[in-house]
Design a protein around this motif. Structure first.
Motif, PDB file in Angstrom:
ATOM      1  N   TRP A  14      46.588  53.912 -17.336  1.00  0.00           N
ATOM      2  CA  TRP A  14      46.825  54.328 -16.296  1.00  0.00           C
ATOM      3  C   TRP A  14      48.049  53.417 -15.539  1.00  0.00           C
ATOM      4  N   THR A  16      49.647  51.411 -12.334  1.00  0.00           N
ATOM      5  CA  THR A  16      49.655  51.195 -10.860  1.00  0.00           C
ATOM      6  C   THR A  16      50.749  49.803 -10.220  1.00  0.00           C
ATOM      7  N   VAL A  33      49.343  51.621  -2.392  1.00  0.00           N
ATOM      8  CA  VAL A  33      49.668  50.555  -3.705  1.00  0.00           C
ATOM      9  C   VAL A  33      48.957  52.799  -4.500  1.00  0.00           C
ATOM     10  N   SER A  34      49.390  52.853  -5.256  1.00  0.00           N
ATOM     11  CA  SER A  34      49.233  53.725  -6.636  1.00  0.00           C
ATOM     12  C   SER A  34      48.960  54.218  -8.276  1.00  0.00           C
ATOM     13  N   VAL A  35      48.195  54.613  -8.657  1.00  0.00           N
ATOM     14  CA  VAL A  35      46.943  54.790  -9.454  1.00  0.00           C
ATOM     15  C   VAL A  35      47.739  55.639 -10.120  1.00  0.00           C
ATOM     16  N   HIS A  46      44.503  55.856  -4.583  1.00  0.00           N
ATOM     17  CA  HIS A  46      45.605  55.109  -3.934  1.00  0.00           C
ATOM     18  C   HIS A  46      45.202  54.193  -2.735  1.00  0.00           C
ATOM     19  N   THR A  60      40.321  49.329  -5.401  1.00  0.00           N
ATOM     20  CA  THR A  60      40.603  50.793  -5.529  1.00  0.00           C
ATOM     21  C   THR A  60      41.336  50.744  -6.966  1.00  0.00           C
ATOM     22  N   ILE A  79      44.782  49.686 -17.839  1.00  0.00           N
ATOM     23  CA  ILE A  79      44.949  50.018 -16.549  1.00  0.00           C
ATOM     24  C   ILE A  79      46.147  48.628 -16.527  1.00  0.00           C
ATOM     25  N   THR A  81      49.860  47.345 -15.052  1.00  0.00           N
ATOM     26  CA  THR A  81      50.231  46.547 -13.971  1.00  0.00           C
ATOM     27  C   THR A  81      51.684  45.107 -14.216  1.00  0.00           C
ATOM     28  N   ILE A 117      55.262  54.711 -12.749  1.00  0.00           N
ATOM     29  CA  ILE A 117      55.242  54.664 -11.560  1.00  0.00           C
ATOM     30  C   ILE A 117      56.224  53.951 -11.195  1.00  0.00           C
TER      31      ILE A 117
END
Length: 184
Positions: A14, A16, A33-35, A46, A60, A79, A81, A117
């Motif tokens: 994922w 984000t 904020v979106s995942v 989100h 989130t 995840i 980022t 993203i």
């Protein structure tokens, strides 16, 4: 640090990030904020708000894990980022440890490492945010929520067999869906 991966199914990686919207009637910005799941392109979870903290980032991520029923699973996504303060905060890092998920941080000035993203946020800007001059936060919240539902449930994607992300995700849980290999 990010690592090379071959993504072959949902819930493997994922990504984000934060996107800003503007509320003209209130002369202020708000956070979106979106995942996104890299494989099925679904916005798993989100956040929308007037501020965004490490606590919000942790919440989130937890909601995303609950939504995908992965909290107690042995197979969990990594995840990815950027190095924003919300994502590298102690509370956000602790959430990753508590959820037993790997947190990858992309190197500074490498938006291509978060291309999925970043691409979604570009679509969100073009198809939603730039089309409205929001008068209130409530209006912005409603329009963004409506767009996210459209994106997940209706908007087709060529990379996932011309299906909407939610449809593709549900179908891929029933049977194997062959799409182009995703190498990151």
């Amino acid at each position: 640090m990010t690592r090379n991966r071959i993504i072959t199914g949902s819930n493997q990686l994922w990504k984000t990030d934060i996107k800003y919207g503007y509320i003209h009637g209130e002369n202020r910005f708000f956070y979106i904020v979106s995942v996104i799941d890299v494989y099925d392109r679904m916005i798993v979870e989100h956040f929308k708000g007037l501020s965004y903290t490490g606590t919000d980032a942790a919440a989130t991520l937890k909601r995303a894990m609950i939504r995908r029923e992965l909290v107690h699973s042995t197979h969990k996504p990594a995840i990815r980022t950027d190095n924003g303060p919300q994502f590298i905060s102690n509370v956000s890092e602790q959430a990753c440890l508590d959820l037993t998920i790997e947190h990858e941080r992309s190197p500074c000035r490498t938006p291509n490492k978060n291309a999925h993203i970043e691409s979604f946020h570009s679509i969100l800007e073009d198809d939603c945010l730039s089309r409205y001059q929001f008068k209130t936060y409530a209006e912005a919240y409603e329009k963004v929520s409506d767009y996210l539902k459209f994106y997940n449930k209706i908007r087709i994607h060529g990379s996932i067999l011309d299906m909407a992300p939610e449809v593709f995700y549900q179908e891929s849980r029933k049977k194997s869906m062959k799409i182009a290999e995703i190498r990151l």
